[in-house]
Design a protein around this motif. Structure first.
Motif, mmCIF file in Angstrom:
data_model
loop_
_atom_site.group_PDB
_atom_site.id
_atom_site.type_symbol
_atom_site.label_atom_id
_atom_site.label_comp_id
_atom_site.label_asym_id
_atom_site.label_seq_id
_atom_site.Cartn_x
_atom_site.Cartn_y
_atom_site.Cartn_z
ATOM 1 N N PRO A 10 -14.448 -56.868 -37.584
ATOM 2 C CA PRO A 10 -14.140 -56.819 -39.018
ATOM 3 C C PRO A 10 -15.211 -56.051 -39.799
ATOM 4 C CG PRO A 10 -14.059 -59.082 -38.166
ATOM 5 C CD PRO A 10 -14.714 -58.239 -37.116
ATOM 6 N N PHE A 11 -14.767 -55.492 -40.933
ATOM 7 C CA PHE A 11 -15.675 -54.824 -41.880
ATOM 8 C C PHE A 11 -16.393 -53.630 -41.259
ATOM 9 C CE2 PHE A 11 -15.698 -59.437 -42.858
ATOM 10 C CZ PHE A 11 -14.882 -59.381 -43.981
ATOM 11 N N ALA A 12 -15.768 -53.017 -40.253
ATOM 12 C CA ALA A 12 -16.325 -51.816 -39.624
ATOM 13 C C ALA A 12 -15.244 -50.753 -39.536
ATOM 14 C CB ALA A 12 -16.877 -52.134 -38.228
ATOM 15 N N GLY A 13 -15.691 -49.502 -39.476
ATOM 16 C CA GLY A 13 -14.792 -48.381 -39.289
ATOM 17 C C GLY A 13 -14.927 -47.814 -37.887
ATOM 18 N N HIS A 14 -15.241 -46.514 -37.810
ATOM 19 C CA HIS A 14 -15.285 -45.818 -36.523
ATOM 20 C C HIS A 14 -16.589 -46.056 -35.770
ATOM 21 C CE1 HIS A 14 -14.043 -42.759 -33.682
ATOM 22 N NE2 HIS A 14 -15.118 -42.019 -33.912
ATOM 23 N N LEU A 15 -17.613 -46.586 -36.454
ATOM 24 C CA LEU A 15 -18.935 -46.734 -35.823
ATOM 25 C C LEU A 15 -19.424 -48.178 -35.895
ATOM 26 C CD1 LEU A 15 -20.742 -43.544 -37.220
ATOM 27 C CD2 LEU A 15 -19.443 -43.765 -35.090
ATOM 28 N N PRO A 16 -18.744 -49.117 -35.275
ATOM 29 C CA PRO A 16 -19.169 -50.512 -35.368
ATOM 30 C C PRO A 16 -20.548 -50.779 -34.786
ATOM 31 C CG PRO A 16 -17.451 -50.265 -33.707
ATOM 32 C CD PRO A 16 -17.525 -48.966 -34.459
ATOM 33 N N THR A 17 -21.007 -49.944 -33.856
ATOM 34 C CA THR A 17 -22.355 -50.139 -33.307
ATOM 35 C C THR A 17 -23.416 -50.006 -34.395
ATOM 36 O OG1 THR A 17 -22.453 -47.799 -32.686
ATOM 37 C CG2 THR A 17 -21.766 -49.377 -30.975
ATOM 38 N N LEU A 18 -23.119 -49.222 -35.447
ATOM 39 C CA LEU A 18 -24.039 -49.055 -36.571
ATOM 40 C C LEU A 18 -23.644 -49.907 -37.771
ATOM 41 C CD1 LEU A 18 -24.542 -45.169 -36.525
ATOM 42 C CD2 LEU A 18 -26.179 -46.895 -35.775
ATOM 43 N N GLU A 19 -22.346 -50.015 -38.024
ATOM 44 C CA GLU A 19 -21.886 -50.744 -39.206
ATOM 45 C C GLU A 19 -22.050 -52.255 -39.041
ATOM 46 O OE1 GLU A 19 -18.032 -48.829 -40.902
ATOM 47 O OE2 GLU A 19 -18.167 -48.237 -38.797
ATOM 48 N N LYS A 20 -21.728 -52.769 -37.875
ATOM 49 C CA LYS A 20 -21.840 -54.194 -37.577
ATOM 50 C C LYS A 20 -22.545 -54.362 -36.229
ATOM 51 C CE LYS A 20 -20.120 -55.997 -41.212
ATOM 52 N NZ LYS A 20 -20.965 -56.886 -42.036
ATOM 53 N N PRO A 21 -23.841 -54.008 -36.158
ATOM 54 C CA PRO A 21 -24.535 -53.952 -34.864
ATOM 55 C C PRO A 21 -24.637 -55.297 -34.174
ATOM 56 C CG PRO A 21 -26.071 -53.630 -36.683
ATOM 57 C CD PRO A 21 -24.697 -53.555 -37.267
#
Length: 231
Positions: free
Chosen positions: A207-218
């Motif tokens: 949730p609350f992430a786009g194409h880069l969850p490793t950075l957006e929701k690490p």
């Protein structure tokens, strides 16, 4: 000893895409982030990954890195102990996307690669309702460091990539399919397709992430990867 983990970054990204994951998962195993800039075909890039990887390893990739991970598995399935496909696409490139790449390559030839990244690509990297100027700045820095030749090589590799759906039908190792809930570049249907081809795979949406969850929701992404590695 836990098997090593090889991670493959997305287009115009480097090890910083996985900084949190390397720091956390590296406490219990070797984590290697591969350079994927030196060739203009998926087959050659995969051969280089295999040449530099341990004999047996867990494999994860995000976006272009996920596409490359499928080709690595296609070339040497016996060496892959686990597979994580994140925010990626098993299909060959659509004709309309190929057309768009022509303009990107032409602009790069005119010295405008960073403008292409900033105007066309990076705005689609993060959740459209959750601005992340810090991540956008990092992505532009990674692109600047990698340079025009990398952009050209990776664009051609993506343009000419094979469809990997038949490859995915052969996957029997523990598999994770992961995506950010608002991935504008590799939408939900691509991940549903991968899940249908690998029925035993775990499919997790961050949730609350786009194409880069490793950075957006690490933290959330790392927890999921930890569970996959220790299942």
């Amino acid at each position: 000893m836990n098997e090593p983990l090889v991670l493959l970054p997305g287009m115009m990204c480097d090890h910083r895409l996985f900084e949190h994951q390397v720091a956390s998962l590296g406490e219990e195993r070797e984590v290697i982030v591969m350079n994927i800039e030196g060739h203009n075909s998926m087959s050659a890039l995969a051969a280089e990954v295999l040449e530099n990887a341990p004999e047996k390893f867990a494999l994860g990739g995000l976006s272009m890195g996920g596409i490359l991970a499928m080709e690595v598995f296609h070339q040497a399935p016996e060496r892959i102990t686990r597979l994580a496909l994140m925010d990626t696409n098993p299909r060959a490139e659509l004709d309309e996307v190929k057309e768009g790449r022509k303009a990107h390559l032409a602009r790069t030839a005119n010295g405008e690669m960073l403008n292409v990244m900033q105007e066309v690509m990076i705005p689609k990297y993060v959740h459209r309702d959750i601005p992340r100027p810090d991540i956008e700045k990092l992505c532009l820095e990674m692109a600047a460091n990698l340079g025009d030749t990398c952009f050209i090589n990776q664009s051609l590799a993506l343009r000419d990539r094979p469809d990997q759906q038949d490859t995915l039908r052969t996957v029997t190792v523990p598999t994770l399919i992961l995506m950010g809930e608002d991935d504008q570049l590799c939408p939900r249907d691509r991940h549903d397709t991968m899940k249908s081809l690998i029925p035993h795979a775990d499919f997790i949406i961050i949730p609350f992430a786009g194409h880069l969850p490793t950075l957006e929701k690490p933290e959330a992404t790392t927890r999921v990867l930890h569970a996959w590695l220790n299942a």
